[in-house]
Design an enzyme around this catalytic site. Structure first.
Site, short mmCIF file in Angstrom:
data_model
loop_
_atom_site.label_atom_id
_atom_site.label_comp_id
_atom_site.label_asym_id
_atom_site.label_seq_id
_atom_site.Cartn_x
_atom_site.Cartn_y
_atom_site.Cartn_z
N HIS A 1 0.83 -1.22 0.00
CA HIS A 1 0.00 0.00 0.00
C HIS A 1 0.86 1.26 0.00
O HIS A 1 0.44 2.30 0.50
CB HIS A 1 -0.94 0.02 1.21
N SER B 1 14.10 21.80 -16.25
CA SER B 1 12.87 22.56 -16.48
C SER B 1 13.22 23.85 -17.19
O SER B 1 14.33 24.38 -17.03
CB SER B 1 12.20 22.85 -15.14
N LYS C 1 15.21 21.96 -10.99
CA LYS C 1 14.60 20.69 -11.36
C LYS C 1 15.53 19.72 -12.08
O LYS C 1 16.35 20.12 -12.90
CB LYS C 1 13.38 20.94 -12.26
N GLU D 1 9.19 8.48 -17.12
CA GLU D 1 7.78 8.86 -17.32
C GLU D 1 7.31 8.50 -18.74
O GLU D 1 6.19 8.04 -18.95
CB GLU D 1 7.60 10.36 -17.08
#
Ligand code: ARG
Length: 457
Positions: free
Chosen positions: A155, A276, A282, A289
């Site tokens: 979980h 970024s 970043k 992804e």
């Protein structure tokens, strides 16, 4: 001029021709198409269906086309209807009448079924190589981090202690099954449908087995209707591809989590990260992804194919032309994702201290603490309860199982003794999990060794 010009009075409409045409995507099967035609012509000659002279003319003509495509001297004509039509027309323009004999006892229906099989057999091998490279990196890293304690989760809550090596080997098992699936589907793919002709076989005395043998295939299809209309092997490969993407996507998801400041278990190499345009701080895991995102298109390819097939009456229907873009896209996507992911994984930095710190905070040794009491003779349910109240006590007082005193332990159960500290030591908790498949470093090393042997690394 179309193949069927004799039957028709006018030319096909231009836009309709483009709609109908498959050459923009089936041109990638040109080598397989020629290989199949060579095997067919060789057999026609051997069976006396065409003369030996015609056979030799066809074979050298086809070889010339193969060579000229390889050298770039011949470009594929994108106005042709499909790759089969292109090769036959090119052959006939080069060698004349013998070229027109090539299609004896054959239809594009069995021809395309063969070409797709041959092309995808090659792709099965590429996929195997690519997944094996990934497995090599995973097993090497698993060995390196066989002792690196980290929290295992259920979980997404810290649950019990494992090692990073153990976690990595879970993915090795998945990709190993993927290899087996590819090998299994390859077996059913490696069968020749040639001789099924349009749908009803042929009256010519073909030697179908000889063609299969020339092509290195394991046998021939048993039913001519099935031979031309079976695309199960396409679905099976796409299904294997989909599972590879499920596994890559789950792995990517974990990489993304692990790269976050909240976890900081790993860091990606700069070569596999992006920045970024506005936020100078970043460092984004775009590659992971994208792999996660691309899984959707592979599943989509599979569903598109299943849907295209499900209502088709026997035998060949043009709907089946839709198999190619779907399966080519699925295979291309899996290959690029696997290769990129492998390179990314190979270069990660692993922050062992952060893994250990996370393991130390979440009471992930609570089960071991209960098991300790079981060892002293308490029934597991009672032990579970006692440790539950200890955990509640720790949370209320900002303490951990490692830092409370023996008196505090004894306040919930007087069976606790000084050896409890050893029993809940994280390294010990992991080391003692020696059950087959468990996270103990010795088990992980054994699992790595078994995997290496299986894959002959
Ligand atoms: N381009 C077609 C395909 O990919 C080849 C077979 C065409 N056969 C036919 N009867 N129209 O399926």
């Amino acid at each position: 001029m179309k193949l069927w010009a004799g039957r028709f009075k006018s030319e096909i409409d231009k836009k309709t021709n483009d709609f109908n045409s498959s050459i923009p995507f089936d041109c990638r099967m040109v080598n397989d198409d020629i290989k199949g035609s060579m095997a067919h012509a060789t057999m026609l000659g051997a069976q006396g269906i065409i003369s030996e002279a015609d056979r030799d003319t066809i074979l050298s003509g086809l070889q010339g086309i193969l060579d000229d495509i390889a050298s770039g001297a011949l470009e594929i004509d994108m106005t042709a209807e499909d790759v089969h039509t292109f090769v036959e027309a090119e052959l006939t323009s080069r060698v004349g009448d013998a070229g027109k004999r090539l299609h004896t006892a054959r239809s594009r229906n069995d021809q395309v079924a063969l070409d797709v099989r041959l092309y995808l057999l090659g792709k099965c091998d590429e996929l195997t190589t690519s997944v094996r490279s990934l497995l090599k990196v995973i097993t090497d890293k698993a060995e390196l981090y066989a002792d690196t304690v980290m929290p295992g989760y259920t979980h997404l809550q810290r649950a019990q202690p494992i090692t990073f090596g153990h976690h990595l080997m879970a993915y090795a098992e998945m990709f190993c099954r993927d290899l087996e699936r590819i090998a299994d589907c390859r077996k059913r793919m490696n069968i020749s449908p040639l001789g099924s002709a349009a749908l009803a076989g042929t009256t010519y005395p073909l030697d179908r087995e000889a063609v299969a043998k020339t092509l290195g295939m394991d046998g021939v299809t048993n039913n001519s209707l099935d031979g031309v209309s079976d695309r199960d092997f396409v679905v099976e490969l796409m299904s294997a591809c989909s599972l590879i993407m499920v596994h890559l996507s789950r792995f990517s998801e974990e990489m993304i989590l692990w790269c976050s400041w909240e976890f900081k278990f790993v860091e990606l190499d700069d070569a596999f990260s992006t920045g970024s345009s506005i936020m100078p701080q970043k460092k984004n895991p775009d590659i992971a992804e994208l792999v996660r995102g691309k899984s959707g298109r592979v599943f989509g390819d599979l569903v598109a194919m299943l849907t295209a097939l499900k209502g088709l009456p026997l035998a060949y229907n043009k709907d089946m032309q839709e198999d190619k873009e779907a399966v080519f896209d699925a295979v291309d996507t899996v290959l690029i994702c696997t290769d990129t992911f492998t390179a990314m994984l190979d270069t990660i930095s692993v922050y062992k201290d952060n893994m250990r710190a996370a393991a130390a905070k979440g009471f992930i040794n609570a089960t071991d603490c209960a098991d300790y009491l079981v060892g002293k003779g308490l029934p597991f349910r009672d032990a579970y309860k006692a440790v539950g109240s200890l955990v509640a006590y720790c949370i209320d007082n900002g303490k951990t199982l490692e830092t409370i005193s023996l008196d505090e332990y004894k306040s919930v159960c007087d069976m606790f003794d000084n050896d409890v500290y050893e029993a809940i030591n994280l390294d010990m908790c992991v080391k003692r999990r020696t059950v087959k498949g468990g996270p103990a470093p010795e088990c992980v090393r054994r699992e790595v060794a078994a995997m290496r042997e299986k894959l002959s690394f």
